[in-house]
Design a protein around this motif. Structure first.
Motif, mmCIF file in Angstrom:
data_model
loop_
_atom_site.group_PDB
_atom_site.id
_atom_site.type_symbol
_atom_site.label_atom_id
_atom_site.label_comp_id
_atom_site.label_asym_id
_atom_site.label_seq_id
_atom_site.Cartn_x
_atom_site.Cartn_y
_atom_site.Cartn_z
ATOM 1 N N ASP A 281 0.848 -1.197 0.000
ATOM 2 C CA ASP A 281 0.000 0.000 0.000
ATOM 3 C C ASP A 281 0.882 1.244 0.000
ATOM 4 O O ASP A 281 1.072 1.899 1.029
ATOM 5 N N THR A 282 1.405 1.566 -1.170
ATOM 6 C CA THR A 282 2.318 2.706 -1.282
ATOM 7 C C THR A 282 1.622 4.008 -0.933
ATOM 8 O O THR A 282 2.238 4.935 -0.400
ATOM 9 N N GLY A 283 0.325 4.089 -1.220
ATOM 10 C CA GLY A 283 -0.431 5.288 -0.879
ATOM 11 C C GLY A 283 -0.396 5.564 0.609
ATOM 12 O O GLY A 283 -0.149 6.707 1.042
ATOM 13 N N MET A 284 -0.638 4.538 1.416
ATOM 14 C CA MET A 284 -0.594 4.716 2.866
ATOM 15 C C MET A 284 0.818 5.044 3.329
ATOM 16 O O MET A 284 1.012 5.901 4.212
ATOM 17 N N ILE A 285 1.822 4.385 2.749
ATOM 18 C CA ILE A 285 3.208 4.643 3.129
ATOM 19 C C ILE A 285 3.563 6.111 2.897
ATOM 20 O O ILE A 285 4.113 6.784 3.773
ATOM 21 N N VAL A 286 3.231 6.632 1.724
ATOM 22 C CA VAL A 286 3.534 8.033 1.411
ATOM 23 C C VAL A 286 2.730 8.971 2.303
ATOM 24 O O VAL A 286 3.245 9.985 2.800
ATOM 25 N N ASP A 287 1.464 8.644 2.537
ATOM 26 C CA ASP A 287 0.633 9.474 3.420
ATOM 27 C C ASP A 287 1.225 9.547 4.819
ATOM 28 O O ASP A 287 1.268 10.619 5.436
ATOM 29 N N TYR A 288 1.701 8.413 5.333
ATOM 30 C CA TYR A 288 2.273 8.399 6.678
ATOM 31 C C TYR A 288 3.602 9.142 6.728
ATOM 32 O O TYR A 288 3.913 9.815 7.713
ATOM 33 N N LEU A 289 4.404 8.991 5.680
ATOM 34 C CA LEU A 289 5.660 9.741 5.629
ATOM 35 C C LEU A 289 5.392 11.239 5.669
ATOM 36 O O LEU A 289 6.107 12.002 6.327
ATOM 37 N N GLU A 290 4.353 11.657 4.975
ATOM 38 C CA GLU A 290 4.017 13.081 4.904
ATOM 39 C C GLU A 290 3.329 13.558 6.178
ATOM 40 O O GLU A 290 3.653 14.620 6.711
ATOM 41 N N ARG A 291 2.403 12.786 6.685
ATOM 42 C CA ARG A 291 1.581 13.198 7.823
ATOM 43 C C ARG A 291 2.320 13.135 9.152
ATOM 44 O O ARG A 291 2.246 14.056 9.968
ATOM 45 N N PHE A 292 3.061 12.048 9.387
ATOM 46 C CA PHE A 292 3.690 11.843 10.689
ATOM 47 C C PHE A 292 5.187 12.134 10.697
ATOM 48 O O PHE A 292 5.761 12.326 11.768
ATOM 49 N N GLY A 293 5.801 12.125 9.543
ATOM 50 C CA GLY A 293 7.229 12.402 9.479
ATOM 51 C C GLY A 293 8.072 11.487 10.332
ATOM 52 O O GLY A 293 8.906 11.953 11.123
ATOM 53 N N PRO A 294 7.911 10.161 10.209
ATOM 54 C CA PRO A 294 8.743 9.249 11.006
ATOM 55 C C PRO A 294 10.212 9.441 10.672
ATOM 56 O O PRO A 294 10.572 9.765 9.540
ATOM 57 N N THR A 295 11.062 9.237 11.661
ATOM 58 C CA THR A 295 12.499 9.438 11.486
ATOM 59 C C THR A 295 13.134 8.313 10.690
ATOM 60 O O THR A 295 14.019 8.547 9.868
ATOM 61 N N ALA A 296 12.684 7.089 10.944
ATOM 62 C CA ALA A 296 13.312 5.918 10.327
ATOM 63 C C ALA A 296 12.304 5.129 9.503
ATOM 64 O O ALA A 296 11.122 5.036 9.864
ATOM 65 N N PHE A 297 12.790 4.552 8.409
ATOM 66 C CA PHE A 297 11.933 3.758 7.533
ATOM 67 C C PHE A 297 12.741 2.584 6.998
ATOM 68 O O PHE A 297 13.335 2.656 5.927
ATOM 69 N N PRO A 298 12.807 1.477 7.754
ATOM 70 C CA PRO A 298 13.466 0.279 7.220
ATOM 71 C C PRO A 298 12.567 -0.348 6.164
ATOM 72 O O PRO A 298 11.363 -0.525 6.384
ATOM 73 N N GLY A 299 13.138 -0.656 5.017
ATOM 74 C CA GLY A 299 12.317 -1.204 3.949
ATOM 75 C C GLY A 299 13.120 -2.066 3.013
ATOM 76 O O GLY A 299 14.253 -2.467 3.312
ATOM 77 N N ILE A 300 12.518 -2.354 1.880
ATOM 78 C CA ILE A 300 13.193 -3.123 0.842
ATOM 79 C C ILE A 300 13.150 -2.304 -0.438
ATOM 80 O O ILE A 300 12.312 -1.407 -0.584
ATOM 81 N N PRO A 301 14.051 -2.579 -1.391
ATOM 82 C CA PRO A 301 14.087 -1.781 -2.617
ATOM 83 C C PRO A 301 12.743 -1.655 -3.333
ATOM 84 O O PRO A 301 12.442 -0.611 -3.903
ATOM 85 N N THR A 302 11.928 -2.718 -3.298
ATOM 86 C CA THR A 302 10.631 -2.655 -3.959
ATOM 87 C C THR A 302 9.783 -1.518 -3.400
ATOM 88 O O THR A 302 9.093 -0.811 -4.147
ATOM 89 N N MET A 303 9.814 -1.326 -2.092
ATOM 90 C CA MET A 303 9.058 -0.242 -1.461
ATOM 91 C C MET A 303 9.578 1.120 -1.914
ATOM 92 O O MET A 303 8.803 2.009 -2.288
ATOM 93 N N TYR A 304 10.905 1.273 -1.864
ATOM 94 C CA TYR A 304 11.491 2.564 -2.244
ATOM 95 C C TYR A 304 11.233 2.863 -3.721
ATOM 96 O O TYR A 304 10.982 4.010 -4.105
ATOM 97 N N HIS A 305 11.271 1.827 -4.543
ATOM 98 C CA HIS A 305 11.004 2.008 -5.971
ATOM 99 C C HIS A 305 9.557 2.441 -6.200
ATOM 100 O O HIS A 305 9.272 3.310 -7.031
ATOM 101 N N SER A 306 8.622 1.851 -5.456
ATOM 102 C CA SER A 306 7.215 2.212 -5.596
ATOM 103 C C SER A 306 6.979 3.664 -5.211
ATOM 104 O O SER A 306 6.150 4.359 -5.821
#
Length: 563
Positions: A284-309
């Motif tokens: 759910d890239t939409g939710m991921i981007v919304d949370y990055l924008e809304r909450f501004g978390p400091t850390a985001f451990p992920g995988i390349p597929t997520m970052y690419h999306s």
């Protein structure tokens, strides 16, 4: 720089100034580490889930209540408990309740088919299965004789009165069918008791069984001790710049049922006293981007597929996602161009790590240096060994001989995060664990600063979107189709998934189509294991000893597709 022996020549490890080469690991269980964090951060927010916030104190109370529920069900020290859930608070509560009782968590992927779940349930000897209602439909067709099943209610951790959440409630009721859901919120009040934690030996007692494997058969369960998991968390904390070690915040989208997500998106944040923003579906890239924008978390451990999306979204340049600071990419190789693009879009520092289920899982990470970061990077490298982690590169022909720096060989790892062994697989344990060294099966080289470069794999493991795909398992399914005479499964490069699954088939019946093969596999395998590419041939290339030449198949694909 810090010296150490990692190959035939002495290595000058180039660590950031705040990172110690060796650290002391507390003699504590996973539950001890969690309970200490609850005590120190009682009033701080621990979890945010679809509008519901929970403090550390509340989380601790739920864990205690769940532990009593499991105790009443007969769960005790050494019991195996399969946990089948996405990233929901129920997962966290169940995980640490098991840790309190000394039970062993068996992490299972909720996307698995009945066949896959049946194997892991049987192989692990799990006596209890805990799931959540929205994925309880996965239990249909599963032989649960002799297994206690607990279905938890998704609505327990959702704020009431929101119309937008009603579909989720209906979805849960429909998925669980006749199975009754257990309401933790009610039980938390009703239980009224809080037994002491079970005493365990952190170094010897299993905490987790994480299924992994290779190409020689079905997945194996890597047995990780309490010390393995606690050590890996503290190793990563030591790696972080000091300002990110306490009271930070995490976007927890990496799946907890994957050992990488369990460590970096759940256990690590909770030991740090961080706030976790849960994303139930990593796609759910939409939710991921919304949370990055809304909450501004400091850390985001992920995988390349997520970052690419994220960077591929058409609206990404207009989104304000520049508050994230630290991103560690794992589970699959990180393309350099993707790393650059993501850092341009977010301003974050994105570094690559390397690990295995057998290492709890993190073994190497590129230094997380925000200033002059390019001077700390080596293109193509997975970084340096974590503190208290020793590594060697040994000859493929003679594993007792270290190769000179810069030469390729098999990567060996020794450290407090290395597993106890494989569950009920003594022969395979002896094969990979020798004199304390884990033989990874990965071909690598090391430079004079201690940076490691993974150049290939001895085993033919495919890593698609960060998930392990074992060719033998996919081949076994394809061979069940009576229209197939021969088949070979290989991994081929994919811009989005890192690698994807390709099946090369010699048909017995010429009416067989690619869509038919894909549909056949989709009914029997998790979606990420299903071949995306199907090629039909009159014959398969063979080696001199009569085995299918998969290397040639890969080379032919790369030659035709510019790889």
């Amino acid at each position: 720089m810090q010296k150490g022996s990692g190959s035939a020549q002495e290595v000058e490890y180039r660590y950031p100034p705040w990172v110690r080469r060796y650290i002391d690991i507390p003699e504590e269980s996973v539950y001890d580490a969690f309970a200490l964090s609850v005590k120190e951060n009682s009033g701080r927010p621990a979890v945010y889930f679809l509008g519901r916030r929970m403090t550390y104190s509340e989380l601790g109370e739920y864990v205690d209540a769940m532990a009593e529920i499991l105790r009443d069900q007969g769960v005790s020290r050494g019991s195996r408990v399969m946990v089948l859930m996405p990233n929901v608070p129920h997962y966290i509560v169940t995980f640490f309740a098991c840790m309190k009782l000394g039970a062993v968590v068996v992490q299972a992927n909720p996307l698995y088919t009945v066949r896959e779940l049946s194997y892991e349930l049987s192989d692990s000897g799990s006596s209890t299965l805990v799931t959540v209602d929205i994925v309880a439909g996965r239990l249909k067709g599963l032989d649960l004789s002799g297994v206690r099943v607990l279905v938890l209610d998704t609505m327990d951790f959702l704020p009431g009165g929101k119309a937008m959440l009603f579909p989720l409630s209906r979805q849960g009721r429909e998925a669980r069918g006749s199975l009754k859901a257990l309401g933790l919120r009610t039980v938390r009040i009703r239980v009224g008791r809080n037994g002491p934690p079970e005493k365990v030996d952190p170094a010897k007692h299993p905490a987790l069984i994480q299924y992994t494997g290779g190409t020689t058969g079905m997945p194996k369960g890597a047995v990780l001790s309490h010390r393995n998991l606690v050590a890996n968390a503290y190793q990563i904390i030591e790696w972080l710049p000091e300002k990110y070690r306490k009271h930070t915040s995490y976007l927890s989208a990496a799946p907890f049922f994957h050992v990488y997500g369990m460590m970096t998106a759940m256990l690590l944040p909770l030991i740090q006293g961080a706030t976790m923003y849960l994303v139930p579906d990593p796609r759910d890239t939409g939710m991921i981007v919304d949370y990055l924008e809304r909450f501004g978390p400091t850390a985001f451990p992920g995988i390349p597929t997520m970052y690419h999306s994220i960077v591929s979204r058409k609206d990404i340049s207009a989104r304000k996602i520049n508050r994230v600071k630290v991103c560690i990419s794992g589970a699959m190789p990180l393309p350099v161009e993707l790393q650059k693009r993501f850092e341009e879009v977010t301003g974050a520092t994105l570094v690559e790590g390397y690990g295995l289920s057998e290492c709890s899982p993190v073994a190497n990470v590129t230094p997380i240096v925000e200033e002059d970061r390019d001077s700390w990077r080596r293109p193509g490298s997975v970084g340096l060994p974590l503190p208290s982690t020793e590594e060697r590169i040994v000859s493929l022909a003679d594993p007792d001989r270290d190769v000179p720096l810069g030469e390729e060989g098999e990567l060996l790892i020794r450290g407090p995060q290395v597993m106890l062994g494989y569950w009920n697989r003594e022969d395979e344990t002896r094969e990979v664990l020798r004199d304390g060294w884990l033989h990874t099966g990965d071909i690598a080289r090391m430079d004079s600063d201690g940076y490691v470069y993974i150049v290939g794999r001895k085993k033919e493991l495919i890593i698609a979107s960060g998930y392990n795909v074992y060719p033998r398992e996919v081949e076994d399914v394809i061979y069940q189709n009576p229209k197939v005479a021969q088949c070979a499964v290989i991994g081929v490069p994919d811009e989005h998934r890192g690698e994807t699954v390709k099946a090369v088939i010699v048909p017995k019946d010429r009416s067989l189509t690619a869509d038919e093969v894909i549909g056949f596999c989709r009914e029997r395998l998790a979606a990420y294991k299903v071949p995306r590419i199907v090629e039909f041939r009159d014959s398969l290339p063979m080696t001199a000893v009569g085995k299918v030449d998969k290397l040639r198949l890969k080379q032919e694909y790369l030659g035709k597709n510019g790889g």
